[in-house]
Structures are given as structure tokens and as C-alpha cells.
Design an enzyme around this catalytic site. Sequence first.
Site, mmCIF file in Angstrom:
data_model
loop_
_atom_site.group_PDB
_atom_site.id
_atom_site.type_symbol
_atom_site.label_atom_id
_atom_site.label_comp_id
_atom_site.label_asym_id
_atom_site.label_seq_id
_atom_site.Cartn_x
_atom_site.Cartn_y
_atom_site.Cartn_z
ATOM 1 N N GLY A 10 33.861 7.566 -57.306
ATOM 2 C CA GLY A 10 34.523 7.746 -56.016
ATOM 3 C C GLY A 10 34.396 6.512 -55.150
ATOM 4 N N GLY A 12 36.164 6.213 -51.981
ATOM 5 C CA GLY A 12 36.681 6.436 -50.626
ATOM 6 C C GLY A 12 35.672 5.927 -49.614
ATOM 7 N N GLY A 15 32.238 7.504 -50.618
ATOM 8 C CA GLY A 15 31.857 6.998 -51.938
ATOM 9 C C GLY A 15 31.430 5.538 -51.871
ATOM 10 C CB ALA A 154 31.468 7.552 -44.573
ATOM 11 C CE LYS A 214 30.397 19.019 -43.634
ATOM 12 N NZ LYS A 214 30.785 17.742 -43.754
ATOM 13 N NE ARG A 279 36.773 12.072 -43.750
ATOM 14 C CZ ARG A 279 36.305 11.704 -44.933
ATOM 15 N NH1 ARG A 279 36.898 10.746 -45.596
ATOM 16 N NH2 ARG A 279 35.251 12.310 -45.450
ATOM 17 C CD GLN A 308 37.556 17.302 -49.815
ATOM 18 O OE1 GLN A 308 36.849 17.778 -50.690
ATOM 19 N NE2 GLN A 308 38.835 17.026 -50.022
HETATM 20 P P1 13P Z 1 34.796 14.765 -42.454
HETATM 21 O O1 13P Z 1 34.907 13.372 -41.900
HETATM 22 O O2 13P Z 1 35.468 14.909 -43.778
HETATM 23 O O3 13P Z 1 35.209 15.804 -41.432
HETATM 24 O O4 13P Z 1 33.280 15.051 -42.819
HETATM 25 C C1 13P Z 1 32.250 14.682 -41.991
HETATM 26 C C2 13P Z 1 30.956 14.858 -42.655
HETATM 27 O O5 13P Z 1 30.864 15.348 -43.767
HETATM 28 C C3 13P Z 1 29.784 14.436 -41.884
HETATM 29 O O6 13P Z 1 28.603 14.716 -42.526
#
Ligand code: 13P
Length: 356
Positions: A10, A12, A15, A154, A214, A279, A308
Amino acid sequence: EHPYKICVIGGGSWGTTITKIIAENCLARPRLFRHHVNMWVFEEKINGENLTEIINSRRENVKYLPGVKLPRNIVAVPDLVKTVKDADLIVFNFPHQHLSSILSQLKGHVPPTVRGISCLKGLEVNKDGCKLLSEHISDELGIVCGALSGANLAPEIAREKWSETTIAYNIPQDYRGPGRDIDEVILKATFHRPYFHVNIIDDVAGVSVAGALKNVVALAVGFVDGLGWGDNAKSAIMRVGLLEIIKFSETFFPKSQQSTFTRESAGVADLITTCLGGRNVKVGRYMAETGASAHDAERALLNGQSSQGIVTCKEVHELLTHVGKMEEYPLFAATYQITFGSESIENLPNLLSKNL
Ligand code: 13P
């Protein structure tokens, strides 16, 4: 003892960030770890150039993690089987809707002494119920697999801002390979950094369920935020969301521990950070502000990345409908209905109070 070879599947934003962490630790511990860290990247063209070649020559993932310099010992590889060759530990970190296809390509190329850590967020729903993604990996590849999840946006970690994470892993008793098995010491040496603090527990189910669900709650927080309902409304969604997450875990994974949700980074802390700045909350907010569909919002906002929460709320809905428990989860139900257009955000307070 031979040095451990680690690879990541991965490339992204998450990743690439987790690969950066691992690569830094491999550089710091040359006797413990092999120098190079392979990172499988889904090949795509950026202005006529292959993304893997850009990463390898410019030390930057210009598409998914722009502006972050990557260590020289990361090797971006477009071929899955070549990526995992001779690996002792495989880290799984990509949008989970691609898991089955990736596992079918890996099957037969991964010996049983290999260990896995899943950073995936989602569930595998089938006609018999639901499985953790780490279990799906274990079943398909025949390897022991743990999970890593935490309050881990990330882009912040890539810039080495301090955060915590949770790794859930059960040390297997069946190791018959060379050297010693991957254990807590090796896991900590692999993932822990001065800016990324690791806590290791054994509740793989709790960590995985918390990480997956979550994202659904974050969509709903985005909805009320997008309508300008304020911080109280967002906190109310998080409160109900946490309770539904715990209930879901106790129902479908009775061995999971409530303390994972209340005490660990993978629990309440990840819920909060995701609902503040992930996100999925952006996608929910944009839908509320513009009236766009979930997938249009994803396309407009995420530059090819995946929300996700959209996939996961569908999986949760499918499972809960199948077992006749959907009405016990009013927030999950409402989030699914709003995400796929059959309910309005304005009606959310009524949908939540109906069953409480
Ligand atoms: P998203 O950016 O996919 O909403 O996920 C945030 C996350 O997993 C923070 O731990």
C-alpha cells in the site's frame, strides 16, 4: 538470527507514512532489520511517469504524500509478488475494498512463518456474518496477523508530529522458521518512533472494530458539522457512536475488551481525531454543504484516495440487516440512509431519539 525483512503493501498516504516509519527504524537498527523496505504501490501514471519510478528517484510520493521526503531505503515496487519476496513481516495498508483481489494474487507466495500486521479499516461481511480483515488475511494466506490502529492522521505523522498508536497481536506458539518469531520487542522496534508511540495489547478484534467503525461515525459528524449545528451536536454524535461501536464489538466479537475502546489510542482517541480532521468527516461535511452524493464528494475532495466510511457503513448495514439488528444501531442506520440518499440530515435527531 537473520535480520528481519519487512515490506508494506500500500502506497497511499497512510501506507507511505507507515513505510517511512519502518524504513527509519530499519536504518537505525541494521543488525535487526534488513536495509531495504519494499512498498507495493498501485502503479499509475503521473504526467506520463510511473508513480513507483517517481517515488524511487525523487524520494517523494507526489500523489498521496506530497511535500514529505522519504528515506532512501524505501523501494516502491509495482509487482505484489516481488514486494513480499523473502519478507518476514508484511504490513497491509490500503483501501480495504481491494483486499480480496490482493490476497488472491499473494496466495501461494507467502510461507506460513511470515507474520502480518493489518492497518486496514473495514469488515469482511459474508452470508455467515462478519470477519475481521486480519482474520480474512490469516484464513487466505495461512499466516498469523495482528492489527495496528490509533489516533493517526497520516499527514501529521508524516511530518513527525507526535502521536500514539495501538498494535494488537497474539504471539503464536507455532513458529518453525529461522531465528526467533516476531514478538512484542520486534514489533516495537519496527513501529515505535520518538514521534510515534506504540502500545501493544492482545485485543485484535477490539482494535480492528474501533478502527473500522469510527469512520462511519465521522461521516455523521461531518453531516451535522456541514449544516452548522456546532460542537455540541458533533459531540453528541461521537457519544452515541462510541456506544454503538462498543455494542457492535460485544455482539459480534464477544472476546473483544471494552477497555480497548475506553483506554487505547485505537479506541476513543482515534474516534475523536477522525471526527475532527479525517477524510471521512470532510466527505460528510461536503455532502451536507453542497448536496453532493457520497461518491461525488469523495471524488471532489480526496484526489484519488478512498473514504473508508462509505464502504464500511454499507458493510455494517448489510450485516445488521441480515441478522435483524439494524434498529438497535440508530446512528449506524441513519448514517447509511443519509450516505445513500434515503434520509435527510435534518431528520437525524429524530432517527437517533427513536430508539434510545
Ligand atoms: P480518515 O482520514 O480515512 O477519515 O481516517 C482517519 C484515521 O484513521 C485517523 O486515525
